[in-house]
Design a protein around this motif. Structure first.
Motif, PDB file in Angstrom:
ATOM      1  N   GLY A   1      13.891   2.717   6.134  1.00 10.88           N
ATOM      2  CA  GLY A   1      12.742   1.893   5.782  1.00 10.88           C
ATOM      3  C   GLY A   1      11.636   2.102   6.790  1.00 10.88           C
ATOM      4  O   GLY A   1      11.634   3.061   7.558  1.00 10.88           O
ATOM      5  N   THR A   2      10.720   1.186   6.765  1.00  4.82           N
ATOM      6  CA  THR A   2       9.566   1.287   7.645  1.00  4.82           C
ATOM      7  C   THR A   2       9.977   1.133   9.103  1.00  4.82           C
ATOM      8  O   THR A   2       9.465   1.801   9.980  1.00  4.82           O
ATOM      9  CB  THR A   2       8.575   0.158   7.297  1.00  4.82           C
ATOM     10  OG1 THR A   2       8.412   0.145   5.888  1.00  4.82           O
ATOM     11  CG2 THR A   2       7.244   0.389   7.973  1.00  4.82           C
ATOM     12  N   TYR A   3      10.904   0.253   9.322  1.00  2.00           N
ATOM     13  CA  TYR A   3      11.203  -0.100  10.709  1.00  2.00           C
ATOM     14  C   TYR A   3      12.488   0.512  11.219  1.00  2.00           C
ATOM     15  O   TYR A   3      12.791   0.384  12.394  1.00  2.00           O
ATOM     16  CB  TYR A   3      11.290  -1.628  10.845  1.00  2.00           C
ATOM     17  CG  TYR A   3      10.059  -2.295  10.335  1.00  2.00           C
ATOM     18  CD1 TYR A   3       8.871  -2.180  11.040  1.00  2.00           C
ATOM     19  CD2 TYR A   3      10.058  -2.997   9.140  1.00  2.00           C
ATOM     20  CE1 TYR A   3       7.718  -2.762  10.562  1.00  2.00           C
ATOM     21  CE2 TYR A   3       8.910  -3.581   8.658  1.00  2.00           C
ATOM     22  CZ  TYR A   3       7.746  -3.461   9.362  1.00  2.00           C
ATOM     23  OH  TYR A   3       6.605  -4.025   8.892  1.00  2.00           O
TER      24      TYR A   3
ATOM     25  N   HIS B   1      25.243  -2.807  -2.000  1.00  3.26           N
ATOM     26  CA  HIS B   1      24.069  -2.469  -2.809  1.00  3.26           C
ATOM     27  C   HIS B   1      22.838  -3.214  -2.323  1.00  3.26           C
ATOM     28  O   HIS B   1      22.934  -4.260  -1.706  1.00  3.26           O
ATOM     29  CB  HIS B   1      24.269  -2.895  -4.277  1.00  3.26           C
ATOM     30  CG  HIS B   1      25.593  -2.536  -4.829  1.00  3.26           C
ATOM     31  ND1 HIS B   1      25.903  -1.284  -5.289  1.00  3.26           N
ATOM     32  CD2 HIS B   1      26.717  -3.273  -4.996  1.00  3.26           C
ATOM     33  CE1 HIS B   1      27.154  -1.256  -5.715  1.00  3.26           C
ATOM     34  NE2 HIS B   1      27.676  -2.458  -5.544  1.00  3.26           N
ATOM     35  N   ASP B   2      21.691  -2.657  -2.671  1.00  6.15           N
ATOM     36  CA  ASP B   2      20.512  -3.509  -2.690  1.00  6.15           C
ATOM     37  C   ASP B   2      20.069  -3.617  -4.144  1.00  6.15           C
ATOM     38  O   ASP B   2      20.354  -2.723  -4.960  1.00  6.15           O
ATOM     39  CB  ASP B   2      19.394  -2.983  -1.774  1.00  6.15           C
ATOM     40  CG  ASP B   2      18.758  -1.701  -2.271  1.00  6.15           C
ATOM     41  OD1 ASP B   2      18.101  -1.726  -3.315  1.00  6.15           O
ATOM     42  OD2 ASP B   2      18.930  -0.655  -1.614  1.00  6.15           O
ATOM     43  N   LEU B   3      19.409  -4.711  -4.463  1.00  3.01           N
ATOM     44  CA  LEU B   3      19.163  -4.967  -5.888  1.00  3.01           C
ATOM     45  C   LEU B   3      18.235  -3.938  -6.517  1.00  3.01           C
ATOM     46  O   LEU B   3      18.341  -3.641  -7.691  1.00  3.01           O
ATOM     47  CB  LEU B   3      18.604  -6.385  -6.080  1.00  3.01           C
ATOM     48  CG  LEU B   3      19.628  -7.516  -5.963  1.00  3.01           C
ATOM     49  CD1 LEU B   3      18.976  -8.869  -6.177  1.00  3.01           C
ATOM     50  CD2 LEU B   3      20.763  -7.327  -6.980  1.00  3.01           C
TER      51      LEU B   3
ATOM     52  N   CYS C   1      17.807  -9.489   3.469  1.00  2.26           N
ATOM     53  CA  CYS C   1      17.751  -8.714   4.713  1.00  2.26           C
ATOM     54  C   CYS C   1      16.306  -8.388   5.046  1.00  2.26           C
ATOM     55  O   CYS C   1      15.388  -8.857   4.390  1.00  2.26           O
ATOM     56  CB  CYS C   1      18.579  -7.425   4.583  1.00  2.26           C
ATOM     57  SG  CYS C   1      17.834  -6.123   3.589  1.00  2.26           S
ATOM     58  N   ASP C   2      16.129  -7.597   6.047  1.00  7.29           N
ATOM     59  CA  ASP C   2      14.828  -7.103   6.496  1.00  7.29           C
ATOM     60  C   ASP C   2      13.878  -8.234   6.906  1.00  7.29           C
ATOM     61  O   ASP C   2      13.000  -8.640   6.147  1.00  7.29           O
ATOM     62  CB  ASP C   2      14.182  -6.230   5.405  1.00  7.29           C
ATOM     63  CG  ASP C   2      12.957  -5.514   5.959  1.00  7.29           C
ATOM     64  OD1 ASP C   2      12.627  -5.715   7.144  1.00  7.29           O
ATOM     65  OD2 ASP C   2      12.319  -4.760   5.195  1.00  7.29           O
ATOM     66  N   PHE C   3      14.062  -8.653   8.101  1.00  9.69           N
ATOM     67  CA  PHE C   3      13.218  -9.717   8.631  1.00  9.69           C
ATOM     68  C   PHE C   3      12.133  -9.166   9.566  1.00  9.69           C
ATOM     69  O   PHE C   3      11.631  -9.848  10.437  1.00  9.69           O
ATOM     70  CB  PHE C   3      14.084 -10.766   9.343  1.00  9.69           C
ATOM     71  CG  PHE C   3      14.791 -11.667   8.372  1.00  9.69           C
ATOM     72  CD1 PHE C   3      15.813 -11.185   7.563  1.00  9.69           C
ATOM     73  CD2 PHE C   3      14.425 -12.995   8.233  1.00  9.69           C
ATOM     74  CE1 PHE C   3      16.450 -12.003   6.646  1.00  9.69           C
ATOM     75  CE2 PHE C   3      15.050 -13.825   7.322  1.00  9.69           C
ATOM     76  CZ  PHE C   3      16.074 -13.323   6.521  1.00  9.69           C
TER      77      PHE C   3
HETATM   78  N1  LIG Z   1      23.458  -4.779   5.949  1.00  7.48           N
HETATM   79  C1  LIG Z   1      23.189  -3.783   5.113  1.00  7.48           C
HETATM   80  N2  LIG Z   1      24.154  -3.236   4.362  1.00  7.48           N
HETATM   81  C2  LIG Z   1      23.893  -2.213   3.529  1.00  7.48           C
HETATM   82  N3  LIG Z   1      22.682  -1.702   3.339  1.00  7.48           N
HETATM   83  C3  LIG Z   1      21.660  -2.204   4.046  1.00  7.48           C
HETATM   84  C4  LIG Z   1      21.854  -3.266   4.971  1.00  7.48           C
HETATM   85  N4  LIG Z   1      20.662  -3.579   5.527  1.00  7.48           N
HETATM   86  C5  LIG Z   1      19.768  -2.754   4.980  1.00  7.48           C
HETATM   87  N5  LIG Z   1      20.349  -1.912   4.093  1.00  7.48           N
HETATM   88  C6  LIG Z   1      19.705  -0.868   3.287  1.00  7.48           C
HETATM   89  O1  LIG Z   1      18.675  -0.282   4.029  1.00  7.48           O
HETATM   90  C7  LIG Z   1      17.430  -0.473   3.374  1.00  7.48           C
HETATM   91  C8  LIG Z   1      16.352  -0.628   4.412  1.00  7.48           C
HETATM   92  O2  LIG Z   1      16.701  -1.726   5.252  1.00  7.48           O
HETATM   93  P1  LIG Z   1      15.600  -2.693   5.783  1.00  7.48           P
HETATM   94  O3  LIG Z   1      14.814  -3.207   4.618  1.00  7.48           O
HETATM   95  O4  LIG Z   1      16.203  -3.699   6.673  1.00  7.48           O
HETATM   96  O5  LIG Z   1      14.736  -1.660   6.622  1.00  7.48           O
HETATM   97  P2  LIG Z   1      13.188  -1.641   6.804  1.00  7.48           P
HETATM   98  O6  LIG Z   1      12.888  -0.489   7.683  1.00  7.48           O
HETATM   99  O7  LIG Z   1      12.743  -2.940   7.294  1.00  7.48           O
HETATM  100  O8  LIG Z   1      12.725  -1.366   5.333  1.00  7.48           O
HETATM  101  P3  LIG Z   1      11.327  -1.663   4.600  1.00  7.48           P
HETATM  102  O9  LIG Z   1      10.582  -0.379   4.614  1.00  7.48           O
HETATM  103  O10 LIG Z   1      11.768  -2.050   3.214  1.00  7.48           O
HETATM  104  O11 LIG Z   1      10.634  -2.760   5.291  1.00  7.48           O
HETATM  105  C9  LIG Z   1      17.619  -1.667   2.472  1.00  7.48           C
HETATM  106  O12 LIG Z   1      16.752  -1.628   1.361  1.00  7.48           O
HETATM  107  C10 LIG Z   1      19.068  -1.493   2.058  1.00  7.48           C
HETATM  108  O13 LIG Z   1      19.158  -0.577   0.987  1.00  7.48           O
END
Ligand SMILES: Nc1ncnc2c1ncn2[C@@H]1O[C@H](COP(=O)(O)OP(=O)(O)OP(=O)(O)O)[C@@H](O)[C@H]1O
Length: 764
Positions: free
Chosen positions: A427-429, A501-503, A559-561
């Protein structure tokens, strides 16, 4: 403010031509009364009642039906063994009490539970009703009659140059004095402030959101604790425990090498860390980290007042501290380095910090140059980049930051204690991996904090995410177990419970959308999580389907805070560039100066629609396109339905006036064309989530009490939710055909274009 929150909705909201008359008539006749009844209904927390108790009779009955129907639903269903996992957290969503509605068996969907036995188990449920939202209510028995949003929403005036300048000057202390008072979070508080109709603050006793029953229920989902595992759970899926070949070792295959390269970021003169200097060599593969030694170091913190009291009393809300302390094995099992990390992360993110409590010896020596480098942590303490923490939140002095940032990671385990299985997503972070704890065999998700975009220090978004996630404990919020470090201090990983999964990814593989009863099950869990966040002063600000995780036990977790934020704390300008575009509330798109929990509720409306139809509701490409798409479906807002609309910074030209709300056409009550069907009350909830005026938009609590969840088809029990092949072996990125624009990228682009912070809004 909350008192009038929904009052005007029904009268003012657009409706499509066909449904207009019928709905309006019903709404006018019953609107306020209905709403009050729903909101105040004592029997309305059926879902929560159902949590954790499982109605055996109904289960048996429904299971037969379930077996017959499983062919027609996406995916398969869990095996009997997983179905029997009913003592779990939440145990599944029990059938809500119908409150006079007679549910016909024939109307039920697989897994939907009857509420016939509600009365029989009521007393039990009163004990077991452990959901956090329930516990936030009076006596844990029934909702208070007039529960209002606790605190005035946030809030800023981006246009006020004076404020901005002051913010930027980081003259925090002086500015703070001129700002509204912070939410009442003094150390001694064990109460939660509620806004009462007269605008005063009402102090109501707060229950621990992590009382024993919560623990019991949530931990019952957890596998047994491994002896000597430090409380960490054994793998939930034994199949995953096949011995890893050497190739599977963390950082050992090709990709891993690359990753390790990526991981390596010059340590910015950090020479005093355990990994950089104190113990020069990174922990070798297979090496057992001396668990004894690390706690010893940590224990230099005065236990009584350190992190628990200093942090938990002060942070999100008093409840959180209690939550963590009163906990359970699980809470205790969390390594105390996590506590320390929380405290220190908080100190870095500008929260009040009881750093004085730290034993000076606990710090390592840092030279001046390091101080300089690490002061950038403070500099980068912005909210998605364009806002500033300085308005009112006292920051630690820059000279204090480096010590804290270094110490923050001391005592964390090494990532080498995990075997990397595969990359899940990026993801982004951060990049997210599936991994296995070598000691316990537990399968976890490791989110590696992305550093490359943060030239100036540890990314504040990640600190916030770690900070918030370590503090929150709710069945609907992903659990962060600990933080581990890689080969350098710049390589930090969050260890999370693994979710299959994610939705978003899931819906992309599904042939049909979720059924109504499945959507109800998912929405209830989602609403509970969001209610918990809002009750604890946290805005998520990036709710979307890819940030909602689902496991094969039907548990949904947010998730993703990375964009999450405390609200109600003394104030700073918050960026309107939060929330991924497709899920972004109109007030944000229009550059509103105030925003609050209602922005999350809009996102929930978009999510509910997407769950029902399997398609994003408003998939705009730009802010303007996004607004246009919203207006075309919901009608163009005006002063009548949204007082204050015309004064929003983004409303500088006349929009095309779309007169009608066409949402019902997208979600008809009956359909012969394959459109997702939605009952009147389901549509009513959707409309309330997608209400233009944030003041009138429904709250998470009211939504949880909505009659849609009590009518047939009843919410499906979690244990009867369909299961899907685990996607863990895949990189989810490859499945992601469409991804909503990333708010941070968007922000960067805008900032480049503007050269400065604009007033916000699509036309601003
Ligand atoms: N605990 C977990 N278990 C399984 N998969 C996860 C988990 N946490 C995150 N993921 C997967 O990783 C992806 C990215 O995680 P997350 O959204 O926390 O990262 P991000 O860098 O903040 O992403 P975004 O670009 O959406 O802000 C999620 O969409 C999910 O598919």
């Amino acid at each position: 403010m909350a008192a009038g929150r929904h009052g005007g909705y029904r009268e003012n909201e657009f409706r499509d031509r066909e449904s207009n008359f019928e709905l309006s008539r019903r709404d006018f006749a019953n609107g306020k009364e209905d709403y009050d009844r729903v909101r105040n209904s004592n029997g309305s927390r059926e879902y929560e009642r159902g949590r954790g108790r499982g109605d055996i009779r109904d289960k048996g009955r429904v299971r037969q039906k379930d077996i017959k129907e499983r062919e027609v639903v996406n995916g398969g269903y869990r095996s009997a063994s997983s179905k029997s996992d009913s003592g779990s957290s939440g145990g599944g969503i029990g059938g809500p009490r119908r409150c006079g509605l007679a549910a016909r068996t024939v109307d039920r969907e697989p897994g939907e539970l009857s509420s016939e036995s509600d009365d029989a188990i009521e007393s039990e449920s009163q004990v077991k009703d452990a959901s956090v939202s329930k516990l936030m209510e009076n006596g844990g028995q029934s909702p208070p009659p007039q529960r209002k949003r606790k605190f005035s929403p946030i809030i800023w005036d981006r246009d006020e140059k004076e404020v901005n300048n002051l913010s930027r000057s980081r003259a925090s202390m002086t500015v703070a004095a001129a700002l509204p008072p912070p939410p009442p979070l003094p150390k001694a508080y064990r109460q939660s402030p509620n806004v009462v109709p007269d605008g005063g603050v009402q102090i109501s006793p707060v229950k621990s959101t992590k009382d024993e029953s919560v623990e019991r229920s949530s931990s019952s989902f957890e596998p047994p604790l491994a002896p000597g595992s430090g409380g960490r759970a054994l793998s939930e899926s034994p199949v995953e425990l096949s011995p890893g070949s050497p190739k599977q070792r963390w950082g050992n295959d090709l990709e891993a090498e690359q990753i390790e390269d990526d991981d390596y970021v010059p340590t910015r003169n950090i020479s005093s860390s355990r990994w950089a200097a104190g113990n020069n060599s990174p922990v070798d593969e297979g090496e057992i980290v001396d668990d004894e030694e690390m706690p010893r170091r940590r224990r230099k913190l005065p236990p009584s007042e350190s992190l628990e009291s200093g942090v938990q009393n002060k942070l999100l809300s008093p409840e959180l501290g209690e939550l963590r302390r009163e906990g359970s094995e699980r809470s205790r099992a969390k390594s105390s380095e996590s506590d320390e990390l929380v405290a220190r992360a908080r100190s870095l993110s500008g929260d009040d910090y009881t750093g004085n409590n730290l034993d000076k010896d606990d710090y390592m020596e840092i030279d001046e140059e390091r101080n300089k480098n690490y002061s950038s942590v403070s500099q980068s303490d912005t909210d998605s980049g364009d806002d500033d923490d300085s308005r009112g939140t006292p920051e630690p002095s820059p000279s204090a930051l480096p010590q804290r940032s270094l110490n923050m990671l001391q005592g964390c385990r090494s990532v080498d204690e995990f075997e990397r299985l595969n990359r899940i997503d990026e993801g982004t972070y951060g990049v997210v991996y599936r991994a296995r704890d070598k000691k316990t065999g537990e399968i976890v998700a490791l989110k590696k904090v992305k550093m490359e975009k943060e030239k100036e220090g540890f990314p504040m978004t990640s600190l916030r995410e770690i900070n918030i996630l370590l503090s929150l404990h709710n069945p609907s919020i992903v659990d962060v177990k600990e933080v581990v470090v890689g080969s350098s201090l710049d390589s930090i990983f969050m260890v999370m419970e693994y979710m299959e999964h994610d939705l978003k990814g899931l819906m992309e593989t599904m042939k049909q959308p979720f059924s109504q009863s499945e959507v109800k099950c998912l929405m209830l869990q989602l609403l509970e999580g969001v209610k918990y966040l809002h009750d604890n002063w946290v805005l998520h600000r990036d709710l979307k389907t890819s940030n909602l995780l689902l496991n094969n036990r039907g548990d949904l977790k947010i998730c993703d805070f990375g964009l999450a934020r405390q609200y109600g704390s003394p104030l700073k300008p918050y960026t309107h560039l939060v929330v991924t575009l497709w899920y972004r509330a109109p007030e944000l798109l229009l550059g509103a100066k105030l925003y609050s929990t209602a922005i999350d509720m809009w996102s929930l409306g978009c999510i509910m629609a997407e769950l029902l139809s399997k398609e994003p509701l408003f998939n705009g490409k730009t802010e303007f396109d996004q607004l246009d798409k919203i207006f075309r479906i919901l009608g163009t807002p005006n002063e009548t339905i949204w007082p204050g609309f015309s004064k929003l910074p983004g409303v500088k030209v006349n929009f095309v006036k779309h007169q009608y709300n066409l949402l019902r056409k997208k979600f008809p009550a009956t359909s012969f064309t394959g459109s997702p069907v939605l009952s009147d009350s389901g549509f009513d909830l959707l409309n309330k989530l997608l209400t233009y005026d944030p003041e009138k938009r429904i709250t998470a609590e009211a939504a949880l009490n909505h009659e849609w969840f009590r009518e047939v088809p009843l919410p499906k029990s979690k244990e009867f939710m369909p299961t899907f092949p685990a996607q863990h072996a895949q990189d989810r990125r490859t499945r992601r055909i469409m991804k909503s624009p990333d708010p941070l990228e968007e922000q960067r682009r805008k900032e480049l274009q503007q050269g400065h912070l604009g007033t916000g809004g699509v036309l601003g």
